[in-house]
Design a protein around this motif. Structure first.
Motif, mmCIF file in Angstrom:
data_model
loop_
_atom_site.group_PDB
_atom_site.id
_atom_site.type_symbol
_atom_site.label_atom_id
_atom_site.label_comp_id
_atom_site.label_asym_id
_atom_site.label_seq_id
_atom_site.Cartn_x
_atom_site.Cartn_y
_atom_site.Cartn_z
ATOM 1 N N ARG A 43 -6.427 -3.526 8.437
ATOM 2 C CA ARG A 43 -7.157 -3.210 7.195
ATOM 3 C C ARG A 43 -6.314 -2.320 6.287
ATOM 4 N N HIS A 44 -5.641 -1.352 6.877
ATOM 5 C CA HIS A 44 -4.779 -0.467 6.101
ATOM 6 C C HIS A 44 -3.628 -1.264 5.486
ATOM 7 N N SER A 45 -3.061 -2.149 6.252
ATOM 8 C CA SER A 45 -1.978 -2.995 5.757
ATOM 9 C C SER A 45 -2.439 -3.816 4.563
ATOM 10 N N ALA A 46 -3.630 -4.379 4.650
ATOM 11 C CA ALA A 46 -4.169 -5.181 3.548
ATOM 12 C C ALA A 46 -4.352 -4.334 2.293
ATOM 13 N N THR A 47 -4.806 -3.092 2.469
ATOM 14 C CA THR A 47 -4.976 -2.185 1.333
ATOM 15 C C THR A 47 -3.636 -1.880 0.682
ATOM 16 N N VAL A 48 -2.645 -1.569 1.509
ATOM 17 C CA VAL A 48 -1.309 -1.267 0.993
ATOM 18 C C VAL A 48 -0.718 -2.500 0.326
ATOM 19 N N ASP A 49 -0.841 -3.646 0.984
ATOM 20 C CA ASP A 49 -0.296 -4.882 0.417
ATOM 21 C C ASP A 49 -0.951 -5.225 -0.920
ATOM 22 N N ALA A 50 -2.252 -4.986 -1.031
ATOM 23 C CA ALA A 50 -2.960 -5.286 -2.279
ATOM 24 C C ALA A 50 -2.439 -4.418 -3.417
ATOM 25 N N ALA A 51 -2.070 -3.197 -3.080
ATOM 26 C CA ALA A 51 -1.545 -2.304 -4.108
ATOM 27 C C ALA A 51 -0.145 -2.736 -4.553
ATOM 28 N N ALA A 104 -1.738 -9.504 -0.030
ATOM 29 C CA ALA A 104 -2.964 -9.013 0.616
ATOM 30 C C ALA A 104 -3.799 -10.168 1.136
ATOM 31 N N ARG A 135 -4.773 -10.774 5.137
ATOM 32 C CA ARG A 135 -6.149 -10.896 5.639
ATOM 33 C C ARG A 135 -6.329 -12.196 6.403
#
Length: 91
Positions: free
Chosen positions: A68-76, A82, A86
């Motif tokens: 989940r943290h990776s997805a947040t960072v990737d989305a940024a 992102a 997911r």
């Protein structure tokens, strides 16, 4: 006989601490498959399985949090990345 039994117990996933329980109960002096089985053998095995189940659950939760943290960072960084993260991180 004892060495073969120890090797077998370690190979199936028991720890040296578990094997010590077998030794203390005199369970290593004959073939492990010989009946009757050693008293407490089942308890030791089930305790190890329970311990592994708890560790696996903790690791799975840790992995999910990290994904989940990776997805947040990737989305940024890159919204397309992102979506890919997911889609590949679901279990």
């Amino acid at each position: 006989m004892r060495a073969r039994n120890i090797k077998e117990l370690l190979a199936v996933g028991l720890t040296t601490e578990d094997v010590l329980r077998y030794l203390e109960r005199g369970c290593l002096e004959r073939p492990l498959a010989q009946t009757p089985r050693c008293v407490g053998e089942s308890v030791t095995i089930h305790e190890r399985l329970e311990s592994l189940d708890h560790r696996i659950a903790r690791l799975q939760e840790l992995r999910n949090r990290l994904a989940r943290h990776s997805a947040t960072v990737d989305a940024a960084v890159d919204p397309r990345k992102a979506r890919e993260t997911r889609e590949t991180s679901q279990f």
